[in-house]
Write a protein that holds these residues in place. Sequence first.
Motif, PDB file in Angstrom:
ATOM      1  N   ALA A   1       1.389 -72.169  37.956  1.00 55.58           N
ATOM      2  CA  ALA A   1       0.298 -71.770  37.126  1.00 55.58           C
ATOM      3  C   ALA A   1      -1.148 -72.042  37.685  1.00 55.58           C
ATOM      4  O   ALA A   1      -1.779 -70.853  37.985  1.00 55.58           O
ATOM      5  CB  ALA A   1       0.857 -72.395  35.614  1.00 55.58           C
ATOM      6  N   VAL A   2      -1.348 -72.777  37.897  1.00 54.49           N
ATOM      7  CA  VAL A   2      -2.732 -73.438  38.589  1.00 54.49           C
ATOM      8  C   VAL A   2      -3.021 -72.224  40.201  1.00 54.49           C
ATOM      9  O   VAL A   2      -3.787 -71.687  40.241  1.00 54.49           O
ATOM     10  CB  VAL A   2      -3.338 -74.894  39.037  1.00 54.49           C
ATOM     11  N   LEU A   3      -1.687 -72.683  40.796  1.00 51.98           N
ATOM     12  CA  LEU A   3      -1.731 -71.685  41.911  1.00 51.98           C
ATOM     13  C   LEU A   3      -1.549 -70.112  42.022  1.00 51.98           C
ATOM     14  O   LEU A   3      -2.650 -69.414  42.803  1.00 51.98           O
ATOM     15  CB  LEU A   3      -0.732 -71.604  43.202  1.00 51.98           C
ATOM     16  N   ALA A   4      -1.520 -70.010  41.198  1.00 57.25           N
ATOM     17  CA  ALA A   4      -1.314 -68.018  40.967  1.00 57.25           C
ATOM     18  C   ALA A   4      -0.505 -67.803  40.341  1.00 57.25           C
ATOM     19  O   ALA A   4      -1.799 -66.928  39.123  1.00 57.25           O
ATOM     20  CB  ALA A   4      -0.038 -67.404  42.596  1.00 57.25           C
ATOM     21  N   GLY A   5      -0.326 -68.357  38.476  1.00 55.08           N
ATOM     22  CA  GLY A   5       0.307 -66.970  38.011  1.00 55.08           C
ATOM     23  C   GLY A   5      -0.610 -67.043  37.006  1.00 55.08           C
ATOM     24  O   GLY A   5      -1.052 -66.137  35.527  1.00 55.08           O
ATOM     25  N   ASN A   6      -1.599 -68.189  36.512  1.00 58.00           N
ATOM     26  CA  ASN A   6      -2.634 -68.086  35.060  1.00 58.00           C
ATOM     27  C   ASN A   6      -4.286 -67.212  35.891  1.00 58.00           C
ATOM     28  O   ASN A   6      -4.302 -66.000  35.655  1.00 58.00           O
ATOM     29  CB  ASN A   6      -3.885 -69.725  35.591  1.00 58.00           C
ATOM     30  N   ALA A   7      -4.145 -66.867  37.651  1.00 56.48           N
ATOM     31  CA  ALA A   7      -5.440 -65.917  37.957  1.00 56.48           C
ATOM     32  C   ALA A   7      -4.079 -63.990  37.859  1.00 56.48           C
ATOM     33  O   ALA A   7      -5.139 -63.530  37.942  1.00 56.48           O
ATOM     34  CB  ALA A   7      -5.655 -66.006  39.582  1.00 56.48           C
ATOM     35  N   ARG A   8      -2.752 -64.577  38.242  1.00 55.85           N
ATOM     36  CA  ARG A   8      -2.133 -63.303  38.036  1.00 55.85           C
ATOM     37  C   ARG A   8      -1.931 -62.415  36.424  1.00 55.85           C
ATOM     38  O   ARG A   8      -2.712 -61.427  35.912  1.00 55.85           O
ATOM     39  CB  ARG A   8      -1.052 -63.554  38.202  1.00 55.85           C
ATOM     40  N   ARG A   9      -1.482 -63.380  35.713  1.00 52.44           N
ATOM     41  CA  ARG A   9      -2.769 -62.742  34.483  1.00 52.44           C
ATOM     42  C   ARG A   9      -3.396 -62.626  33.978  1.00 52.44           C
ATOM     43  O   ARG A   9      -4.163 -61.591  33.240  1.00 52.44           O
ATOM     44  CB  ARG A   9      -2.228 -64.766  33.248  1.00 52.44           C
ATOM     45  N   LEU A  10      -4.965 -63.041  34.299  1.00 48.26           N
ATOM     46  CA  LEU A  10      -6.084 -62.912  33.583  1.00 48.26           C
ATOM     47  C   LEU A  10      -6.673 -61.764  34.833  1.00 48.26           C
ATOM     48  O   LEU A  10      -7.504 -61.093  33.997  1.00 48.26           O
ATOM     49  CB  LEU A  10      -6.985 -64.894  34.531  1.00 48.26           C
ATOM     50  N   TYR A  11      -6.485 -61.715  36.169  1.00 44.97           N
ATOM     51  CA  TYR A  11      -6.791 -60.490  36.430  1.00 44.97           C
ATOM     52  C   TYR A  11      -6.221 -59.363  36.912  1.00 44.97           C
ATOM     53  O   TYR A  11      -5.847 -58.340  37.194  1.00 44.97           O
ATOM     54  CB  TYR A  11      -7.133 -61.060  38.099  1.00 44.97           C
ATOM     55  N   ARG A  12      -4.633 -59.460  35.872  1.00 47.24           N
ATOM     56  CA  ARG A  12      -3.625 -58.594  35.908  1.00 47.24           C
ATOM     57  C   ARG A  12      -2.909 -57.845  37.047  1.00 47.24           C
ATOM     58  O   ARG A  12      -3.217 -56.554  36.647  1.00 47.24           O
ATOM     59  CB  ARG A  12      -4.044 -57.520  34.760  1.00 47.24           C
ATOM     60  N   LEU A  13      -2.414 -59.419  37.784  1.00 52.20           N
ATOM     61  CA  LEU A  13      -2.293 -57.992  38.953  1.00 52.20           C
ATOM     62  C   LEU A  13      -1.239 -58.023  39.054  1.00 52.20           C
ATOM     63  O   LEU A  13      -0.467 -57.153  40.009  1.00 52.20           O
ATOM     64  CB  LEU A  13      -1.968 -59.877  40.011  1.00 52.20           C
ATOM     65  N   ASP A  14      -0.128 -58.139  38.070  1.00 60.10           N
ATOM     66  CA  ASP A  14       1.114 -57.587  38.095  1.00 60.10           C
ATOM     67  C   ASP A  14       1.678 -55.845  37.679  1.00 60.10           C
ATOM     68  O   ASP A  14       0.718 -56.384  36.474  1.00 60.10           O
ATOM     69  CB  ASP A  14       2.029 -59.047  37.743  1.00 60.10           C
TER      70      ASP A  14
ATOM     71  N   MET B   1       4.290 -72.275  47.350  1.00 56.60           N
ATOM     72  CA  MET B   1       4.365 -71.014  47.176  1.00 56.60           C
ATOM     73  C   MET B   1       3.279 -70.239  47.429  1.00 56.60           C
ATOM     74  O   MET B   1       2.553 -70.644  47.871  1.00 56.60           O
ATOM     75  CB  MET B   1       4.662 -70.525  45.036  1.00 56.60           C
ATOM     76  N   ALA B   2       3.430 -69.139  46.786  1.00 56.39           N
ATOM     77  CA  ALA B   2       1.794 -68.203  47.923  1.00 56.39           C
ATOM     78  C   ALA B   2       1.090 -67.994  46.852  1.00 56.39           C
ATOM     79  O   ALA B   2       1.304 -67.880  45.940  1.00 56.39           O
ATOM     80  CB  ALA B   2       2.025 -66.562  48.329  1.00 56.39           C
ATOM     81  N   ALA B   3      -0.142 -68.494  46.704  1.00 54.83           N
ATOM     82  CA  ALA B   3      -1.221 -68.617  46.260  1.00 54.83           C
ATOM     83  C   ALA B   3      -1.718 -67.203  46.088  1.00 54.83           C
ATOM     84  O   ALA B   3      -2.122 -66.563  46.765  1.00 54.83           O
ATOM     85  CB  ALA B   3      -2.059 -69.909  46.509  1.00 54.83           C
ATOM     86  N   VAL B   4      -2.691 -67.160  45.238  1.00 53.19           N
ATOM     87  CA  VAL B   4      -3.873 -66.167  44.829  1.00 53.19           C
ATOM     88  C   VAL B   4      -5.411 -67.170  44.406  1.00 53.19           C
ATOM     89  O   VAL B   4      -5.828 -67.919  44.075  1.00 53.19           O
ATOM     90  CB  VAL B   4      -3.162 -65.636  43.336  1.00 53.19           C
TER      91      VAL B   4
END
Lengths: 366, 366, 366
Positions: free
Chosen positions: B353-366, B1-4
């Motif tokens: 979660a580690v590749l993208a989901g956690n960062a999306r939540r933490l940095y409010r990216l969505d 998957m595409a990572a953050v």
Amino acid sequence: MAAVDHNCHPLLASGSPRSALELRRAFTEALDPVVIESHTPHLVAYRHALRRIAEALGCEATEESVLEARSRVDADQLMQQTRTGLLILDHGYAGGDAMTPEQHAAAVRIPQREVVRLETVAEEMLHAHHEIGTWTDAVTGELRARVRRGAVGVKTISAYRAGLRLSVPDPDLVEEAFVELHTRAESGLPVRLEGEPLCHTVLFAAAAACAELGVPLQVHCGFGDPDEDLALTSPLGLRPLFVDPRYAQLQVALLHCYPYHREAAYLASVFPGVYMDLSLAIPMAAHDGARALSEALGLCPLSKLLYATDATRYAEVFLVASALHREALAAALGGLVDGGWLSQDEAVAAGRAVLAGNARRLYRLD
Amino acid sequence: MAAVDHNCHPLLASGSPRSALELRRAFTEALDPVVIESHTPHLVAYRHALRRIAEALGCEATEESVLEARSRVDADQLMQQTRTGLLILDHGYAGGDAMTPEQHAAAVRIPQREVVRLETVAEEMLHAHHEIGTWTDAVTGELRARVRRGAVGVKTISAYRAGLRLSVPDPDLVEEAFVELHTRAESGLPVRLEGEPLCHTVLFAAAAACAELGVPLQVHCGFGDPDEDLALTSPLGLRPLFVDPRYAQLQVALLHCYPYHREAAYLASVFPGVYMDLSLAIPMAAHDGARALSEALGLCPLSKLLYATDATRYAEVFLVASALHREALAAALGGLVDGGWLSQDEAVAAGRAVLAGNARRLYRLD
Amino acid sequence: MAAVDHNCHPLLASGSPRSALELRRAFTEALDPVVIESHTPHLVAYRHALRRIAEALGCEATEESVLEARSRVDADQLMQQTRTGLLILDHGYAGGDAMTPEQHAAAVRIPQREVVRLETVAEEMLHAHHEIGTWTDAVTGELRARVRRGAVGVKTISAYRAGLRLSVPDPDLVEEAFVELHTRAESGLPVRLEGEPLCHTVLFAAAAACAELGVPLQVHCGFGDPDEDLALTSPLGLRPLFVDPRYAQLQVALLHCYPYHREAAYLASVFPGVYMDLSLAIPMAAHDGARALSEALGLCPLSKLLYATDATRYAEVFLVASALHREALAAALGGLVDGGWLSQDEAVAAGRAVLAGNARRLYRLD
């Protein structure tokens, strides 16, 4: 291949261990008789060492059998089985029964060189000098003389005597400590160099001398016998030696390092003069010493890891330490090949470098 | 998957590395030319990186071949192979040849966001403010403005400048240090923010601002280049940020962490705002970086581990770091499935979660 | 074989957990509701614990199913599955709902003994004594009385209250802290013993009393809930207890230790009175707790490692912790057999020693 054991100690003139307690003492850093009586036999490393020695001697793996079989075998015969091409010996730690360099060279048919133990020299020079400055000059003068006569490095056990959290000592504290110790020396009392002011003063002086002489300074780091406070022995405390331009040419061999081996590997990865080994952890920490070696190879360049046994007193310690060290190295490098980290050729070259090449270059042995 | 990739640095405008030394510099934290000349080629991580890049370029795994093949390949082409969905870039560390945010967005077809480097802002604000209070207000004001304009977080390199053993600085020492540095700034001399009094003052101020703004504070922890004293960079020193109610809303991303990753994982397990990554350790510490990731998963919640490359300068660093990080994560999670610790589904979810989901939540990216 | 759980806490009188949050709190050191709500469910250890409990209860591995199934199962029934021969309970940590020793003995059909929590005793003795000396005498007097009545050891949580960097406290600071706390106690206000001067004063006094009484002093080391600063909890800080001749007869059980378990193992290898366990790390640190146990066996004699769950509140915590601890021990010892470090017989003997024999000897249980 024939290894360079860059950090080891002389055999005892008395030969083989005479009792189970003597045998156990050779495989632990404990000094306490209760530990050696009741707990050393339950170390993984000791259980394993017994079996290794028994195998080499062709006897049962019990203390009785090993002691009996060993008494009929010559030290040199066991030493040959270690496939060692050169021993770099620290004669400073020994006690009365250790062979002299001459006796050692005669008894063991392996080429030998010496490192000078800094603290021993510093203690010997103390009674003849009334001032700090002339004392440290005398110490570095003696190091120079010993290197001229063939010593290939200097070793410090500041970890035991003062810890390794280096900073420039306060001159007043240095003066005070010097006067006190010098007075003892002049009165003919035994002196023991200890405490940060004096130990770090001679350590900095020795570092400058080593840099100038082009010989490495070996530094005991990490665990050892309980005289030291393990909390004070991380090699990270040596940072002043790595960043102060006065020591730019200094080469430092960090000995043992466990459990600070990841920290040591970091230092080796960024500072040109820093080398390291996992001696003592192999064999004392058994399988975890082998794991530590693999951990260290994360950051430590393959050109900076050294091979050593830290063995002392008995040939069987050399035998066990050398076998386990080769196996730990083979396991770590083999794992790197299996994991796709290194090619087979790179791993073979790395093995040769660690076993001998790195030390040959560092100590200018060729 | 595409990572953050929540922590990385801009590419150089000059494109590919032009020499073996440039290539090596990209894969080590060493700055010393002797290390890079003689020892970096013997890092497990570098040996492996060469082979990875050669494979991607379809050439031989030698420095010459890689440099030659690479000069004919576009950076963006390699960047696409990293399967990255978003780059969170720290433009504060760069040097003159780094692309500007605009150049970077034009050159690399991956969405990009920025974090603000605290110390750079603090240095820029220094000449215009005569008092500590107005200076720190200006710094936090600038952080606010940058976040309003789109920055998703703030980053501190206090580890390099002062270490991370936080305590409230003595106001007199702060004043003294400020006057000295401000005077330099007013005289037009270059200024470098360093030392505990000033660095920790702006760090506390930035922490309060981040808490209020709802953006994470990234903190460099653990190893890095030799400007830092590794002994001062344990994340445990950040405790005041975690227990002082003033920072109750603060979210902190501990970067790198090695060899303090078990300590970082502990902090992530008990403090709500603490996140962590193993960037830099992967790829720099090779197989031991991967082991560190597995060690960290002992205590770190799967919802708190972040993915990052800490890559900089060249696309090949992104390529190697991203591949190794995904493999380390797969190995660690796969091992947990094999060992019966996680179900297959849980491991897959954890990987996402580690590749993208956690960062999306933490940095409010969505 | 039936194990001796040398460090655990009483069950709650209220029985099984009543909500998902209560269940989660039992498997984390976090206290923060946000962590428990959002991150504890993503701990490897918690994911795994859920599955373990579900298996034992024959239900689905969801919080709802587990809570429902568990409400129909008696605590003692689960406790029997832990195959525990003796519980050594610390009743000092509990809260209002914990069973009393009498209730516990009636509810759980496993023999039980007690350790006395030092800090609780010291707080209780505070209001009745106007001077430091009479207070510490009263504290040690109470320890003596409790041991006479059957307690098998003393436990200190100085790690939480003051850290473990022991040195002889400054008498003036001790006096000052005592007067302040005593005044609170006299006013009927709740008192909490904390800070180095008082905590280390009672710790040294308790150590002397334990040495004289021949009972071990349990010391919480390493990680725990966020009340403690992990940076201050390395067992290396306890060195004064190991080298000062006043404590020569003292036996110390280092609890938990993670991530300082290699340091703890070193202490166990050289000091006769030092024992250690990996409780709390197993099960909280999941697979890395198991790895820590293997790492500790590098230096820790097999005669010095102890088994414990550190379980508290609910029988399912005992169930999970005991199963994982046995498995970690089996994996570590099995690995040593596979690697040729130990013989099968030695490994089996070591397993028995760790599970029960070492504790039986240390606590003089036979």
